[in-house]
Design an enzyme around this catalytic site. Structure first.
Site, PDB file in Angstrom:
ATOM      1  N   GLU A  91      -0.712   2.025  42.711  1.00  0.00           N
ATOM      2  CA  GLU A  91      -0.055   2.841  43.875  1.00  0.00           C
ATOM      3  C   GLU A  91      -0.311   4.033  44.382  1.00  0.00           C
ATOM      4  O   GLU A  91      -0.318   5.030  45.651  1.00  0.00           O
ATOM      5  CB  GLU A  91       1.457   2.696  44.077  1.00  0.00           C
ATOM      6  CG  GLU A  91       1.569   0.650  43.976  1.00  0.00           C
ATOM      7  CD  GLU A  91       2.715   0.690  44.402  1.00  0.00           C
ATOM      8  OE1 GLU A  91       3.636   0.674  45.209  1.00  0.00           O
ATOM      9  OE2 GLU A  91       3.339   1.640  43.131  1.00  0.00           O
ATOM     10  N   LYS A 106       6.424  -0.985  53.182  1.00  0.00           N
ATOM     11  CA  LYS A 106       5.026  -1.150  52.646  1.00  0.00           C
ATOM     12  C   LYS A 106       4.411  -2.521  53.303  1.00  0.00           C
ATOM     13  O   LYS A 106       4.964  -3.866  53.189  1.00  0.00           O
ATOM     14  CB  LYS A 106       5.528  -0.881  51.103  1.00  0.00           C
ATOM     15  CG  LYS A 106       4.389  -1.736  50.507  1.00  0.00           C
ATOM     16  CD  LYS A 106       4.831  -0.564  48.456  1.00  0.00           C
ATOM     17  CE  LYS A 106       5.314   0.567  47.953  1.00  0.00           C
ATOM     18  NZ  LYS A 106       5.377   0.870  46.847  1.00  0.00           N
TER      19      LYS A 106
END
Length: 126
Positions: free
Chosen positions: A25, A102
Site C-alpha cells: 500500500e 479505500k
C-alpha cells in the site's frame, strides 16, 4: 427567509494515495474516495452574488488534495489532518462530515470499499 442549515460539499473526489499499513500500500498506492460536507452559514452568499462571501470549494479541494498526498498508515490519521486543516483554514465552518474510503481494500472481500467516517464540530465556533 431563514436558513435552518446550510452546507458546501464535495462528493467522492478520487485520489491515488499511499495510505496503509501493508508495504504494498505504501509502495504502489491505491485509490481513495473522499467526501466532505462543511456546515456553515450561506446567508451572505444567498444575498450577495460574490465568491468572496462564500466558502470556496475549489480551495477546499486543494486543501484535501494536499493532505491526501501525505502518506499515513491510518486513514483515521489522514481524517484528523484534513479536519484540522479545514477548521484552521475555514474558520466559518461549524461542522464537518468527512468520509474517506479505500476503494479496493486488501482484505479479501468483495466490497465497494472500506474506510473511516467522522462527524465533527468546530469547538472554536460553538
Amino acid at each position: 427567509m431563514k436558513i435552518e442549515r446550510s452546507y458546501i460539499y464535495i462528493k467522492e473526489a478520487r485520489f491515488h494515495a499511499y495510505h496503509g499499513v501493508l508495504p504494498q500500500e505504501q509502495e504502489v498506492g491505491q485509490d481513495f474516495m473522499v467526501s466532505v460536507r462543511c456546515g456553515y452559514d450561506i446567508q451572505s452568499a444567498v444575498n450577495h452574488d460574490m465568491v468572496e462571501v462564500t466558502l470556496d470549494y475549489g480551495a477546499l479541494y486543494k486543501l484535501i488534495a494536499h493532505e491526501m498526498a501525505v502518506p499515513s498508515q491510518l486513514m483515521e490519521h489522514v481524517a484528523g489532518r484534513i479536519a484540522n486543516a479545514v477548521f484552521k483554514n475555514f474558520p466559518q465552518v461549524t461542522t464537518l462530515d468527512l468520509d474517506i474510503m479505500k476503494v479496493n481494500p486488501p482484505i479479501g472481500a468483495d466490497c465497494a470499499g472500506a474506510g473511516v467516517e467522522v462527524h465533527l464540530i468546530n469547538d472554536k465556533t460553538k
